[in-house]
Design a protein around this motif. Structure first.
Motif, mmCIF file in Angstrom:
data_model
loop_
_atom_site.group_PDB
_atom_site.id
_atom_site.type_symbol
_atom_site.label_atom_id
_atom_site.label_comp_id
_atom_site.label_asym_id
_atom_site.label_seq_id
_atom_site.Cartn_x
_atom_site.Cartn_y
_atom_site.Cartn_z
ATOM 1 N N ALA A 46 0.886 -1.153 0.082
ATOM 2 C CA ALA A 46 -0.247 0.530 0.090
ATOM 3 C C ALA A 46 1.233 1.420 0.153
ATOM 4 C CB ALA A 46 -0.806 -0.031 1.520
ATOM 5 N N VAL A 47 1.557 1.336 0.937
ATOM 6 C CA VAL A 47 2.596 2.828 0.913
ATOM 7 C C VAL A 47 3.789 2.854 -0.305
ATOM 8 C CG1 VAL A 47 2.335 2.633 3.576
ATOM 9 C CG2 VAL A 47 4.659 1.261 2.479
ATOM 10 N N THR A 48 3.680 0.944 -1.015
ATOM 11 C CA THR A 48 4.523 1.734 -2.141
ATOM 12 C C THR A 48 3.924 2.397 -3.634
ATOM 13 O OG1 THR A 48 6.023 -0.332 -1.451
ATOM 14 C CG2 THR A 48 5.613 0.721 -3.855
ATOM 15 N N ILE A 49 2.612 1.601 -3.294
ATOM 16 C CA ILE A 49 1.411 2.401 -4.936
ATOM 17 C C ILE A 49 1.209 3.976 -4.156
ATOM 18 C CG2 ILE A 49 -1.117 2.779 -4.943
ATOM 19 C CD1 ILE A 49 -0.969 -0.593 -4.617
ATOM 20 N N ALA A 50 1.032 4.605 -3.108
ATOM 21 C CA ALA A 50 1.247 5.715 -2.727
ATOM 22 C C ALA A 50 2.381 6.119 -3.419
ATOM 23 C CB ALA A 50 0.940 5.976 -1.419
ATOM 24 N N ALA A 51 3.735 5.832 -2.936
ATOM 25 C CA ALA A 51 5.278 6.593 -3.711
ATOM 26 C C ALA A 51 5.512 6.508 -4.450
ATOM 27 C CB ALA A 51 5.896 6.034 -2.025
ATOM 28 N N LEU A 52 4.256 5.509 -5.074
ATOM 29 C CA LEU A 52 5.095 5.611 -6.625
ATOM 30 C C LEU A 52 3.990 6.593 -7.627
ATOM 31 C CD1 LEU A 52 5.246 1.826 -7.669
ATOM 32 C CD2 LEU A 52 7.293 3.011 -7.621
ATOM 33 N N LEU A 105 3.537 9.280 -5.933
ATOM 34 C CA LEU A 105 3.340 10.510 -5.960
ATOM 35 C C LEU A 105 4.687 10.763 -6.483
ATOM 36 C CD1 LEU A 105 1.936 10.486 -2.004
ATOM 37 C CD2 LEU A 105 1.438 12.275 -4.343
ATOM 38 N N SER A 106 5.789 10.178 -6.712
ATOM 39 C CA SER A 106 6.680 9.787 -7.511
ATOM 40 C C SER A 106 7.340 10.603 -9.626
ATOM 41 C CB SER A 106 7.598 8.286 -7.491
ATOM 42 O OG SER A 106 7.218 8.436 -8.915
ATOM 43 N N LEU A 107 6.022 11.312 -9.735
ATOM 44 C CA LEU A 107 6.370 12.415 -10.320
ATOM 45 C C LEU A 107 6.506 13.662 -10.223
ATOM 46 C CD1 LEU A 107 2.889 11.223 -12.856
ATOM 47 C CD2 LEU A 107 6.118 11.023 -13.354
ATOM 48 N N VAL A 108 6.686 13.674 -8.570
ATOM 49 C CA VAL A 108 7.315 14.754 -8.003
ATOM 50 C C VAL A 108 8.132 14.872 -7.382
ATOM 51 C CG1 VAL A 108 6.477 16.779 -6.476
ATOM 52 C CG2 VAL A 108 4.794 16.393 -8.265
ATOM 53 N N PRO A 109 9.650 15.210 -8.065
ATOM 54 C CA PRO A 109 11.110 14.058 -7.436
ATOM 55 C C PRO A 109 10.671 14.388 -5.580
ATOM 56 C CG PRO A 109 11.473 15.004 -9.012
ATOM 57 C CD PRO A 109 10.394 15.852 -9.056
ATOM 58 N N SER A 110 10.694 15.185 -5.241
ATOM 59 C CA SER A 110 10.540 15.662 -3.594
ATOM 60 C C SER A 110 10.094 15.105 -2.922
ATOM 61 C CB SER A 110 11.081 17.068 -3.221
ATOM 62 O OG SER A 110 9.612 17.401 -3.991
ATOM 63 N N ALA A 111 8.228 15.201 -3.726
ATOM 64 C CA ALA A 111 7.875 14.562 -2.961
ATOM 65 C C ALA A 111 7.788 12.495 -2.713
ATOM 66 C CB ALA A 111 6.157 15.089 -3.356
ATOM 67 N N GLY A 112 7.918 12.116 -3.991
ATOM 68 C CA GLY A 112 8.474 11.028 -3.747
ATOM 69 C C GLY A 112 9.271 10.419 -3.272
ATOM 70 N N LEU A 113 10.240 11.436 -2.470
ATOM 71 C CA LEU A 113 11.354 10.709 -1.930
ATOM 72 C C LEU A 113 11.160 10.550 -0.354
ATOM 73 C CD1 LEU A 113 14.269 12.382 -3.221
ATOM 74 C CD2 LEU A 113 13.959 10.521 -3.796
ATOM 75 N N GLY A 140 7.366 5.391 3.802
ATOM 76 C CA GLY A 140 6.662 4.247 3.264
ATOM 77 C C GLY A 140 7.511 2.875 4.301
ATOM 78 N N LEU A 141 8.706 3.480 3.971
ATOM 79 C CA LEU A 141 9.700 2.555 4.329
ATOM 80 C C LEU A 141 9.298 2.866 6.580
ATOM 81 C CD1 LEU A 141 12.333 1.137 4.391
ATOM 82 C CD2 LEU A 141 13.650 2.768 4.312
ATOM 83 N N ILE A 142 9.547 3.802 6.409
ATOM 84 C CA ILE A 142 9.368 4.269 8.041
ATOM 85 C C ILE A 142 8.178 2.980 8.739
ATOM 86 C CG2 ILE A 142 8.838 5.869 9.984
ATOM 87 C CD1 ILE A 142 10.714 7.501 8.813
ATOM 88 N N ALA A 143 6.808 3.478 7.743
ATOM 89 C CA ALA A 143 6.026 2.689 8.639
ATOM 90 C C ALA A 143 5.763 1.082 8.318
ATOM 91 C CB ALA A 143 4.370 3.391 6.935
ATOM 92 N N VAL A 144 7.079 0.558 7.204
ATOM 93 C CA VAL A 144 6.847 -0.165 7.605
ATOM 94 C C VAL A 144 7.875 -1.173 8.502
ATOM 95 C CG1 VAL A 144 7.922 -2.661 6.103
ATOM 96 C CG2 VAL A 144 6.574 -1.106 4.892
ATOM 97 N N VAL A 145 8.714 -0.469 9.257
ATOM 98 C CA VAL A 145 9.637 -0.507 10.381
ATOM 99 C C VAL A 145 9.054 -1.157 11.273
ATOM 100 C CG1 VAL A 145 11.374 0.368 11.606
ATOM 101 C CG2 VAL A 145 12.164 0.438 8.961
ATOM 102 N N GLY A 146 7.777 0.646 11.364
ATOM 103 C CA GLY A 146 6.934 0.427 12.027
ATOM 104 C C GLY A 146 5.894 -0.880 12.473
ATOM 105 N N ALA A 184 1.974 13.961 4.035
ATOM 106 C CA ALA A 184 3.005 15.215 4.216
ATOM 107 C C ALA A 184 3.618 15.047 2.248
ATOM 108 C CB ALA A 184 4.121 15.068 4.643
ATOM 109 N N ALA A 185 3.694 14.495 1.819
ATOM 110 C CA ALA A 185 3.888 14.167 0.563
ATOM 111 C C ALA A 185 3.319 13.609 -0.093
ATOM 112 C CB ALA A 185 4.626 12.722 -0.092
ATOM 113 N N VAL A 186 1.702 14.081 -0.254
ATOM 114 C CA VAL A 186 0.946 14.213 -0.510
ATOM 115 C C VAL A 186 0.395 15.495 -1.047
ATOM 116 C CG1 VAL A 186 -1.676 13.864 -0.981
ATOM 117 C CG2 VAL A 186 -0.412 11.960 -0.124
ATOM 118 N N VAL A 187 0.680 16.821 0.508
ATOM 119 C CA VAL A 187 0.624 17.789 0.011
ATOM 120 C C VAL A 187 1.445 18.200 -0.512
ATOM 121 C CG1 VAL A 187 0.755 20.039 1.194
ATOM 122 C CG2 VAL A 187 -0.364 17.890 2.524
ATOM 123 N N PHE A 188 2.675 18.110 -1.074
ATOM 124 C CA PHE A 188 3.435 18.683 -0.962
ATOM 125 C C PHE A 188 3.651 18.471 -3.021
ATOM 126 C CE2 PHE A 188 7.133 18.216 2.241
ATOM 127 C CZ PHE A 188 7.056 19.566 2.610
#
Length: 163
Positions: free
Chosen positions: A18-24, A26-34, A40-46, A64-68
């Motif tokens: 799920a978090v990978t789909i979100a990141a992909l 948003l990745s058309l905006v590089p800063s938001a994608g990062l 997403g990585l922190i969410a999986v670790v949590g 926050a990435a969605v907002v950016f």
């Protein structure tokens, strides 16, 4: 970390998906994608550690990435996919941690996590279709209405996920 509150790997896979789909999305905006990939990585670790705080931090970074991405004028469809992926990642992670705390790591919980995830995905998809439809109808020179519809729809998705 206590071994008894570590969710199964299947839950990590669903949260990570799920978090990978979100990141992909948003990745058309590089800063938001990062930011979304880091969140997403922190969410999986949590989720893996059974820590709701760490999971929440990761979800917060994804939001926050969605907002950016929205500030950078990413298309509304991709923003909605990003929001839905972030909400699903957080929701599935929370559910996995809660079920593991209640039943223990040795319990079979794949079915309950899959059913919860499928139900959340259905509710989220219906809400996103309604929000996108409202956006398409209201974009005729009234961008404030679209913004209010977006925020209202996102709030309804969050409320539906927690109910």
């Amino acid at each position: 970390m206590d071994e008894a509150i570590r969710p199964p790997r299947f839950a990590l896979l669903l949260t990570g998906g799920a978090v990978t789909i979100a990141a992909l999305a948003l990745s058309l905006v590089p800063s938001a994608g990062l930011l979304a990939f880091a969140g997403g990585l922190i969410a999986v670790v949590g989720t893996a550690r059974g820590s709701q705080r760490v999971l929440g931090l990761g979800a917060l970074l994804q939001f926050a990435a969605v907002v950016f991405a929205g500030a950078a004028s990413l298309s509304p469809g991709l923003l909605l996919v990003g929001i839905l992926g972030a909400v699903l990642g957080w929701d599935i992670g929370e559910q996995s941690i809660n079920v593991t705390r209640q039943l223990g790591s040795d319990a079979t919980m794949v079915r309950s996590i899959v059913i919860h995830g499928a139900g959340s995905t259905f509710v989220g998809a219906v809400a996103m279709v309604l929000v996108y439809g409202t956006f398409l109808v209201s974009t005729g020179g009234q961008p404030l209405v679209a913004l209010v519809a977006f925020l209202g729809g996102g709030g309804l998705v969050l409320l539906a996920m927690r109910a």
